[in-house]
Design a protein around this motif. Sequence first.
Motif, PDB file in Angstrom:
ATOM      1  N   TRP A  84      98.242 -84.373  21.864  1.00 55.93           N
ATOM      2  CA  TRP A  84      97.728 -84.054  20.655  1.00 55.93           C
ATOM      3  C   TRP A  84      97.276 -82.648  20.528  1.00 55.93           C
ATOM      4  O   TRP A  84      97.224 -82.166  19.317  1.00 55.93           O
ATOM      5  CB  TRP A  84      96.323 -85.086  20.543  1.00 55.93           C
ATOM      6  CG  TRP A  84      95.104 -84.742  21.546  1.00 55.93           C
ATOM      7  CD1 TRP A  84      94.976 -85.096  22.841  1.00 55.93           C
ATOM      8  CD2 TRP A  84      94.207 -83.679  21.381  1.00 55.93           C
ATOM      9  NE1 TRP A  84      93.809 -84.816  23.345  1.00 55.93           N
ATOM     10  CE2 TRP A  84      93.529 -83.566  22.749  1.00 55.93           C
ATOM     11  CE3 TRP A  84      93.857 -82.748  20.657  1.00 55.93           C
ATOM     12  CZ2 TRP A  84      92.225 -82.909  22.845  1.00 55.93           C
ATOM     13  CZ3 TRP A  84      92.604 -81.705  20.457  1.00 55.93           C
ATOM     14  CH2 TRP A  84      92.139 -81.891  21.707  1.00 55.93           C
ATOM     15  N   PRO A  85      97.043 -81.898  21.394  1.00 54.51           N
ATOM     16  CA  PRO A  85      96.744 -80.263  21.318  1.00 54.51           C
ATOM     17  C   PRO A  85      98.056 -79.838  20.862  1.00 54.51           C
ATOM     18  O   PRO A  85      97.920 -78.888  19.713  1.00 54.51           O
ATOM     19  CB  PRO A  85      96.532 -79.790  22.766  1.00 54.51           C
ATOM     20  CG  PRO A  85      95.905 -81.075  23.659  1.00 54.51           C
ATOM     21  CD  PRO A  85      96.849 -82.240  22.769  1.00 54.51           C
ATOM     22  N   LEU A 314      94.564 -72.140  25.941  1.00 55.20           N
ATOM     23  CA  LEU A 314      94.674 -73.515  26.774  1.00 55.20           C
ATOM     24  C   LEU A 314      95.726 -72.984  28.122  1.00 55.20           C
ATOM     25  O   LEU A 314      96.412 -72.137  28.025  1.00 55.20           O
ATOM     26  CB  LEU A 314      95.597 -74.489  26.016  1.00 55.20           C
ATOM     27  CG  LEU A 314      95.031 -75.309  24.732  1.00 55.20           C
ATOM     28  CD1 LEU A 314      96.099 -76.045  23.972  1.00 55.20           C
ATOM     29  CD2 LEU A 314      94.108 -76.264  25.334  1.00 55.20           C
ATOM     30  N   ARG A 339      90.039 -76.735  29.920  1.00 54.71           N
ATOM     31  CA  ARG A 339      90.857 -76.775  28.517  1.00 54.71           C
ATOM     32  C   ARG A 339      89.743 -76.502  27.599  1.00 54.71           C
ATOM     33  O   ARG A 339      89.979 -76.678  26.198  1.00 54.71           O
ATOM     34  CB  ARG A 339      91.556 -77.893  28.478  1.00 54.71           C
ATOM     35  CG  ARG A 339      92.505 -78.118  29.333  1.00 54.71           C
ATOM     36  CD  ARG A 339      93.136 -79.524  29.671  1.00 54.71           C
ATOM     37  NE  ARG A 339      93.532 -80.017  28.551  1.00 54.71           N
ATOM     38  CZ  ARG A 339      94.907 -80.064  27.858  1.00 54.71           C
ATOM     39  NH1 ARG A 339      95.882 -79.516  28.679  1.00 54.71           N
ATOM     40  NH2 ARG A 339      95.221 -80.653  26.602  1.00 54.71           N
ATOM     41  N   SER A 340      88.448 -76.210  27.893  1.00 56.19           N
ATOM     42  CA  SER A 340      87.416 -76.489  27.042  1.00 56.19           C
ATOM     43  C   SER A 340      87.623 -75.207  25.951  1.00 56.19           C
ATOM     44  O   SER A 340      87.410 -75.460  24.707  1.00 56.19           O
ATOM     45  CB  SER A 340      86.019 -76.149  27.472  1.00 56.19           C
ATOM     46  OG  SER A 340      85.958 -75.180  28.470  1.00 56.19           O
ATOM     47  N   TRP A 341      87.984 -74.130  26.150  1.00 50.70           N
ATOM     48  CA  TRP A 341      87.952 -72.896  25.230  1.00 50.70           C
ATOM     49  C   TRP A 341      89.293 -73.171  24.404  1.00 50.70           C
ATOM     50  O   TRP A 341      89.263 -73.046  23.198  1.00 50.70           O
ATOM     51  CB  TRP A 341      88.072 -71.557  25.945  1.00 50.70           C
ATOM     52  CG  TRP A 341      86.975 -71.000  26.441  1.00 50.70           C
ATOM     53  CD1 TRP A 341      86.610 -71.077  27.871  1.00 50.70           C
ATOM     54  CD2 TRP A 341      85.737 -70.506  25.968  1.00 50.70           C
ATOM     55  NE1 TRP A 341      85.432 -70.179  28.106  1.00 50.70           N
ATOM     56  CE2 TRP A 341      84.866 -70.220  26.664  1.00 50.70           C
ATOM     57  CE3 TRP A 341      85.644 -70.409  24.332  1.00 50.70           C
ATOM     58  CZ2 TRP A 341      83.685 -69.584  26.252  1.00 50.70           C
ATOM     59  CZ3 TRP A 341      84.414 -69.730  24.091  1.00 50.70           C
ATOM     60  CH2 TRP A 341      83.382 -69.476  25.120  1.00 50.70           C
ATOM     61  N   GLY A 342      90.359 -73.875  24.905  1.00 50.84           N
ATOM     62  CA  GLY A 342      91.508 -74.032  24.167  1.00 50.84           C
ATOM     63  C   GLY A 342      91.194 -75.246  23.205  1.00 50.84           C
ATOM     64  O   GLY A 342      91.640 -74.982  21.989  1.00 50.84           O
ATOM     65  N   ILE A 343      90.349 -76.190  23.492  1.00 55.37           N
ATOM     66  CA  ILE A 343      90.192 -77.363  22.635  1.00 55.37           C
ATOM     67  C   ILE A 343      89.504 -76.682  21.594  1.00 55.37           C
ATOM     68  O   ILE A 343      89.708 -76.991  20.518  1.00 55.37           O
ATOM     69  CB  ILE A 343      89.085 -78.368  23.196  1.00 55.37           C
ATOM     70  CG1 ILE A 343      90.380 -79.091  24.091  1.00 55.37           C
ATOM     71  CG2 ILE A 343      88.717 -79.466  22.180  1.00 55.37           C
ATOM     72  CD1 ILE A 343      89.791 -80.130  25.037  1.00 55.37           C
ATOM     73  N   ALA A 344      88.246 -75.695  21.848  1.00 59.88           N
ATOM     74  CA  ALA A 344      87.406 -75.133  20.709  1.00 59.88           C
ATOM     75  C   ALA A 344      88.473 -74.386  19.741  1.00 59.88           C
ATOM     76  O   ALA A 344      88.098 -74.336  18.536  1.00 59.88           O
ATOM     77  CB  ALA A 344      86.418 -74.328  21.340  1.00 59.88           C
ATOM     78  N   ILE A 346      91.557 -74.922  19.306  1.00 55.92           N
ATOM     79  CA  ILE A 346      92.350 -75.672  18.248  1.00 55.92           C
ATOM     80  C   ILE A 346      91.668 -76.344  17.100  1.00 55.92           C
ATOM     81  O   ILE A 346      91.892 -76.229  15.667  1.00 55.92           O
ATOM     82  CB  ILE A 346      93.086 -76.983  19.009  1.00 55.92           C
ATOM     83  CG1 ILE A 346      94.104 -76.314  20.061  1.00 55.92           C
ATOM     84  CG2 ILE A 346      93.519 -78.048  17.928  1.00 55.92           C
ATOM     85  CD1 ILE A 346      94.494 -77.627  21.143  1.00 55.92           C
ATOM     86  N   LEU A 347      90.341 -76.617  17.344  1.00 57.39           N
ATOM     87  CA  LEU A 347      89.639 -77.293  16.368  1.00 57.39           C
ATOM     88  C   LEU A 347      89.061 -76.137  15.358  1.00 57.39           C
ATOM     89  O   LEU A 347      89.019 -76.520  14.262  1.00 57.39           O
ATOM     90  CB  LEU A 347      87.848 -77.686  16.884  1.00 57.39           C
ATOM     91  CG  LEU A 347      88.270 -78.926  18.014  1.00 57.39           C
ATOM     92  CD1 LEU A 347      86.843 -79.264  18.554  1.00 57.39           C
ATOM     93  CD2 LEU A 347      88.752 -80.034  17.086  1.00 57.39           C
ATOM     94  N   CYS A 350      92.004 -75.810  12.918  1.00 61.60           N
ATOM     95  CA  CYS A 350      92.004 -76.760  12.057  1.00 61.60           C
ATOM     96  C   CYS A 350      90.956 -77.078  11.121  1.00 61.60           C
ATOM     97  O   CYS A 350      91.418 -77.184   9.916  1.00 61.60           O
ATOM     98  CB  CYS A 350      92.142 -78.112  12.980  1.00 61.60           C
ATOM     99  SG  CYS A 350      93.461 -78.275  13.903  1.00 61.60           S
TER     100      CYS A 350
END
Length: 514
Positions: A84-85, A314, A339-344, A346-347, A350
């Motif tokens: 999903w990322p 990521l 991966r927390s910074w990468g997920i932030a 991505i959000l 979006c």
Amino acid sequence: MGDALARVASAEAVLHSRDPHLAALGFIFTPLPAMTQLPVLAFSPLLPELTRFGLSGIIMSALFMAGAVYQLSGIIGDRGITGWPARLLVAAFALHPMIIIHGANGMSEAAFLFFLLWAVRLLARWYHSDDPNALAIAGIALAGAYLTRYDAVIVAGSGILAVFLVSLTRRGLRLPAAALLDAIIVGFPFAVAFAMWSGASWLLTGDALAQFSSQYGNTAILEASDVPTISAAEGLVFSLAEIMVLTPALPLLLPIAFVMFLARRERELIIPVAIVASVLVFQVIAFAQGLTFPFLRFYICAIPLAILLALHLLPRDSVPRPRRRGRFGGPPAALPRSRSWGIAGILLVCASLPVSLWGLTDRTLATQHYALTAIVAPGVAERLGIQHEAQAIIRAFSTERRIARFLDSQSLPDGSVILDSVYGFAITAASENPKQFVVPSDGDFVTILNDPAGNDVRYILAVPNEDRGATDAVNLRYPTMFDNGSQIATLELEAPNDGANQPPWRLYRVMPTS
């Protein structure tokens, strides 16, 4: 948009004008977006809509934007990011309203983004593998970017410098000749493209850089247009506002990426910064200096830059297998797995999409795009009070199409109508009989313009001798043509223009010589 239709008209002249030749592409725009339309335009006599509505340009931009999405997906896959990322990052790019618009309007932004992302992908491969094959192909991508847009000169310069510095650092600041060789490998295709295009322009027109010295170029258009003078500070603020409209996440991602650059030693970030961010820096400086127009599309590179920064937050999971690993190639050093910074990140990218969609309705920040609101969401346009002026923009070139239909109905022989392409490109593109026109790309244009009656010209199309019309070749030769026919022609018809920011037209019948 006007530039897109002008490219279509130039490409059509290569194949179907009364004087077909490759140089009819002209040297104001770089050639690749128009040249790639030639296979499609070969069928325009059978399908006139390819030129009348610029469909060949739309096909070109759609394919290139699809290629840009493919290259971005490849960059993400090369880092081993899946699931999903990866899907969200690709979707954040492909579904961005500005990307959709410029994949469907025939402009050069789609091709430019394709070549930039291709260069980023290949340089990232070289960064990890030291593969000279990847470096050479990256050079071809930079050459393609230059043949698409002139501001790729800045991209090529920063990319070559980045390769030199990375290569020199790998060697512990020793062997600068080897680092220089890497820089030459990536820079040679660009140098060839630059020399050949500038040389061809100089040989055929006398101007090596017609975009800056010709009466049809950017400098002349700026001088003839009613662009308000602003201070450098105002230009900087406006440019930053344009970037915020396209990707509000970028100002937040930049400092985060810088911290990650230091903490993780994610030195690969130098590549998207050198290739993509350099375009933004150049556009900000150019607008602050009054060298460009306040157009949102000039900052479109902010979109892939934000996504590439989010991607680099990521942790990398893999590197692509090189064709030929160099001495300094190898797997990346072990990196922290958080991966927390990468997920932030991505959000953030979006969440920027709805903001960008709303920003595209603003008549100040999105001068070339806000009128689309009247097509996509007419109710929103009514509430915003932009419906009336948006409809005028949407009607652009409708008058020119009617003029073309009138001339086509006369069944005129070749070379019967003389006009300049400053505004006349929309008429020639809309006509089903392009051979009836005498245009500046014809080798005998000046000869015929000097003696229309003696060369069997029946009509002259004229626009007012003001603003950009002052650079029109007809007005330069006959300054009072629009007003009174300059004593060589009589008024046949007048066509007030329905489109916004388009001039009225007058069709004059050439008087025979006594």
